[in-house]
Scaffold this motif. Structure first.
Motif, PDB file in Angstrom:
ATOM      1  N   SER A  30      57.009  12.602  52.761  1.00 43.13           N
ATOM      2  CA  SER A  30      56.550  11.298  52.271  1.00 43.13           C
ATOM      3  C   SER A  30      55.447  11.469  51.229  1.00 43.13           C
ATOM      4  O   SER A  30      54.758  12.492  51.190  1.00 43.13           O
ATOM      5  CB  SER A  30      56.025  10.442  53.431  1.00 43.13           C
ATOM      6  N   LYS A  31      55.260  10.445  50.396  1.00 42.94           N
ATOM      7  CA  LYS A  31      54.269  10.493  49.306  1.00 42.94           C
ATOM      8  C   LYS A  31      52.868  10.788  49.841  1.00 42.94           C
ATOM      9  O   LYS A  31      52.161  11.643  49.312  1.00 42.94           O
ATOM     10  CB  LYS A  31      54.291   9.147  48.569  1.00 42.94           C
ATOM     11  N   GLN A  32      52.461  10.086  50.880  1.00 42.80           N
ATOM     12  CA  GLN A  32      51.113  10.252  51.429  1.00 42.80           C
ATOM     13  C   GLN A  32      50.932  11.646  52.034  1.00 42.80           C
ATOM     14  O   GLN A  32      49.909  12.296  51.802  1.00 42.80           O
ATOM     15  CB  GLN A  32      50.854   9.187  52.488  1.00 42.80           C
ATOM     16  N   GLU A  33      51.903  12.107  52.771  1.00 45.60           N
ATOM     17  CA  GLU A  33      51.823  13.438  53.384  1.00 45.60           C
ATOM     18  C   GLU A  33      51.882  14.528  52.317  1.00 45.60           C
ATOM     19  O   GLU A  33      51.187  15.539  52.413  1.00 45.60           O
ATOM     20  CB  GLU A  33      52.960  13.624  54.397  1.00 45.60           C
ATOM     21  N   ALA A  34      52.686  14.313  51.285  1.00 38.10           N
ATOM     22  CA  ALA A  34      52.781  15.283  50.193  1.00 38.10           C
ATOM     23  C   ALA A  34      51.444  15.421  49.479  1.00 38.10           C
ATOM     24  O   ALA A  34      51.009  16.533  49.155  1.00 38.10           O
ATOM     25  CB  ALA A  34      53.871  14.870  49.210  1.00 38.10           C
ATOM     26  N   GLU A  35      50.751  14.297  49.244  1.00 41.38           N
ATOM     27  CA  GLU A  35      49.447  14.336  48.588  1.00 41.38           C
ATOM     28  C   GLU A  35      48.438  15.084  49.458  1.00 41.38           C
ATOM     29  O   GLU A  35      47.667  15.909  48.970  1.00 41.38           O
ATOM     30  CB  GLU A  35      48.950  12.923  48.305  1.00 41.38           C
ATOM     31  N   ARG A  36      48.434  14.795  50.757  1.00 42.54           N
ATOM     32  CA  ARG A  36      47.510  15.455  51.671  1.00 42.54           C
ATOM     33  C   ARG A  36      47.741  16.964  51.692  1.00 42.54           C
ATOM     34  O   ARG A  36      46.807  17.756  51.573  1.00 42.54           O
ATOM     35  CB  ARG A  36      47.675  14.889  53.083  1.00 42.54           C
ATOM     36  N   ARG A  37      49.005  17.360  51.800  1.00 43.77           N
ATOM     37  CA  ARG A  37      49.333  18.788  51.823  1.00 43.77           C
ATOM     38  C   ARG A  37      49.000  19.471  50.497  1.00 43.77           C
ATOM     39  O   ARG A  37      48.547  20.610  50.484  1.00 43.77           O
ATOM     40  CB  ARG A  37      50.820  18.983  52.111  1.00 43.77           C
ATOM     41  N   ALA A  38      49.247  18.775  49.400  1.00 41.68           N
ATOM     42  CA  ALA A  38      48.988  19.345  48.075  1.00 41.68           C
ATOM     43  C   ALA A  38      47.509  19.660  47.898  1.00 41.68           C
ATOM     44  O   ALA A  38      47.140  20.739  47.424  1.00 41.68           O
ATOM     45  CB  ALA A  38      49.470  18.397  46.983  1.00 41.68           C
ATOM     46  N   TRP A  39      46.631  18.724  48.284  1.00 45.05           N
ATOM     47  CA  TRP A  39      45.191  18.963  48.135  1.00 45.05           C
ATOM     48  C   TRP A  39      44.715  20.025  49.115  1.00 45.05           C
ATOM     49  O   TRP A  39      43.837  20.826  48.787  1.00 45.05           O
ATOM     50  CB  TRP A  39      44.400  17.670  48.274  1.00 45.05           C
ATOM     51  N   ALA A  40      45.295  20.079  50.306  1.00 46.26           N
ATOM     52  CA  ALA A  40      44.934  21.133  51.256  1.00 46.26           C
ATOM     53  C   ALA A  40      45.331  22.498  50.703  1.00 46.26           C
ATOM     54  O   ALA A  40      44.567  23.468  50.802  1.00 46.26           O
ATOM     55  CB  ALA A  40      45.617  20.885  52.600  1.00 46.26           C
ATOM     56  N   THR A  41      46.498  22.567  50.084  1.00 44.65           N
ATOM     57  CA  THR A  41      46.961  23.814  49.481  1.00 44.65           C
ATOM     58  C   THR A  41      46.076  24.204  48.309  1.00 44.65           C
ATOM     59  O   THR A  41      45.678  25.366  48.174  1.00 44.65           O
ATOM     60  CB  THR A  41      48.428  23.672  49.014  1.00 44.65           C
ATOM     61  N   GLU A  42      45.731  23.250  47.473  1.00 46.57           N
ATOM     62  CA  GLU A  42      44.867  23.523  46.317  1.00 46.57           C
ATOM     63  C   GLU A  42      43.493  24.003  46.778  1.00 46.57           C
ATOM     64  O   GLU A  42      42.921  24.921  46.190  1.00 46.57           O
ATOM     65  CB  GLU A  42      44.738  22.283  45.434  1.00 46.57           C
ATOM     66  N   ASN A  43      42.956  23.391  47.829  1.00 50.29           N
ATOM     67  CA  ASN A  43      41.665  23.829  48.358  1.00 50.29           C
ATOM     68  C   ASN A  43      41.738  25.266  48.862  1.00 50.29           C
ATOM     69  O   ASN A  43      40.795  26.038  48.688  1.00 50.29           O
ATOM     70  CB  ASN A  43      41.202  22.919  49.493  1.00 50.29           C
ATOM     71  N   LYS A  44      42.852  25.615  49.481  1.00 51.92           N
ATOM     72  CA  LYS A  44      43.005  26.982  49.980  1.00 51.92           C
ATOM     73  C   LYS A  44      43.079  27.973  48.822  1.00 51.92           C
ATOM     74  O   LYS A  44      42.503  29.057  48.878  1.00 51.92           O
ATOM     75  CB  LYS A  44      44.261  27.080  50.843  1.00 51.92           C
ATOM     76  N   ILE A  45      43.775  27.593  47.761  1.00 45.07           N
ATOM     77  CA  ILE A  45      43.937  28.476  46.599  1.00 45.07           C
ATOM     78  C   ILE A  45      42.615  28.642  45.859  1.00 45.07           C
ATOM     79  O   ILE A  45      42.197  29.755  45.553  1.00 45.07           O
ATOM     80  CB  ILE A  45      45.005  27.906  45.637  1.00 45.07           C
ATOM     81  N   SER A  46      41.965  27.528  45.560  1.00 49.79           N
ATOM     82  CA  SER A  46      40.807  27.566  44.669  1.00 49.79           C
ATOM     83  C   SER A  46      39.461  27.560  45.380  1.00 49.79           C
ATOM     84  O   SER A  46      38.433  27.736  44.743  1.00 49.79           O
ATOM     85  CB  SER A  46      40.855  26.378  43.709  1.00 49.79           C
ATOM     86  N   GLY A  47      39.465  27.317  46.669  1.00 49.38           N
ATOM     87  CA  GLY A  47      38.206  27.283  47.400  1.00 49.38           C
ATOM     88  C   GLY A  47      37.511  25.939  47.353  1.00 49.38           C
ATOM     89  O   GLY A  47      36.325  25.844  47.627  1.00 49.38           O
ATOM     90  N   GLY A  48      38.207  24.890  46.983  1.00 48.71           N
ATOM     91  CA  GLY A  48      37.611  23.551  46.963  1.00 48.71           C
ATOM     92  C   GLY A  48      37.335  23.074  45.556  1.00 48.71           C
ATOM     93  O   GLY A  48      37.742  23.685  44.581  1.00 48.71           O
ATOM     94  N   GLY A  49      36.609  21.972  45.473  1.00 45.61           N
ATOM     95  CA  GLY A  49      36.372  21.324  44.188  1.00 45.61           C
ATOM     96  C   GLY A  49      35.237  21.928  43.399  1.00 45.61           C
ATOM     97  O   GLY A  49      34.357  21.228  42.944  1.00 45.61           O
ATOM     98  N   LYS A  50      35.250  23.202  43.239  1.00 50.09           N
ATOM     99  CA  LYS A  50      34.182  23.861  42.500  1.00 50.09           C
ATOM    100  C   LYS A  50      34.578  24.017  41.048  1.00 50.09           C
ATOM    101  O   LYS A  50      35.700  24.362  40.747  1.00 50.09           O
ATOM    102  CB  LYS A  50      33.903  25.234  43.097  1.00 50.09           C
ATOM    103  N   LYS A  51      33.643  23.811  40.187  1.00 51.19           N
ATOM    104  CA  LYS A  51      33.894  24.015  38.770  1.00 51.19           C
ATOM    105  C   LYS A  51      33.594  25.460  38.420  1.00 51.19           C
ATOM    106  O   LYS A  51      32.761  26.085  39.058  1.00 51.19           O
ATOM    107  CB  LYS A  51      33.009  23.084  37.946  1.00 51.19           C
ATOM    108  N   PRO A  52      34.274  25.999  37.426  1.00 55.13           N
ATOM    109  CA  PRO A  52      34.006  27.377  37.032  1.00 55.13           C
ATOM    110  C   PRO A  52      32.549  27.567  36.636  1.00 55.13           C
ATOM    111  O   PRO A  52      31.963  26.724  35.969  1.00 55.13           O
ATOM    112  CB  PRO A  52      34.920  27.593  35.833  1.00 55.13           C
ATOM    113  N   GLY A  53      31.982  28.649  37.071  1.00 52.29           N
ATOM    114  CA  GLY A  53      30.612  28.952  36.714  1.00 52.29           C
ATOM    115  C   GLY A  53      29.588  28.332  37.641  1.00 52.29           C
ATOM    116  O   GLY A  53      28.396  28.522  37.458  1.00 52.29           O
TER     117      GLY A  53
END
Length: 61
Positions: A30-53
């Motif tokens: 579902s759209k809502q679950e897909a969005e939740r999973r996508a941000w969880a995956t992105e957080n795992k990849i990038s370590g959260g909403g940190k900007k470079p530097g």
């Protein structure tokens, strides 16, 4: 910053999360679950909403 606020993410992180979300939707999530999973995956990849530097800076005194 309120919970769920995506303003601290870079444009690249937002694009990646959107692409991940599209992949989940393509697989029937579902759209809502897909969005939740996508941000969880992105957080795992990038370590959260940190900007470079954003980290320790060396101060010369």
């Amino acid at each position: 910053m309120p919970r769920g606020d995506k303003s601290s993410y870079t444009d690249k992180q937002k694009r990646q999360a959107h692409h991940i979300e599209a992949g989940y939707e393509k697989h029937g999530v579902s759209k809502q679950e897909a969005e939740r999973r996508a941000w969880a995956t992105e957080n795992k990849i990038s370590g959260g909403g940190k900007k470079p530097g954003s980290g320790k800076s060396s101060k010369k005194s």
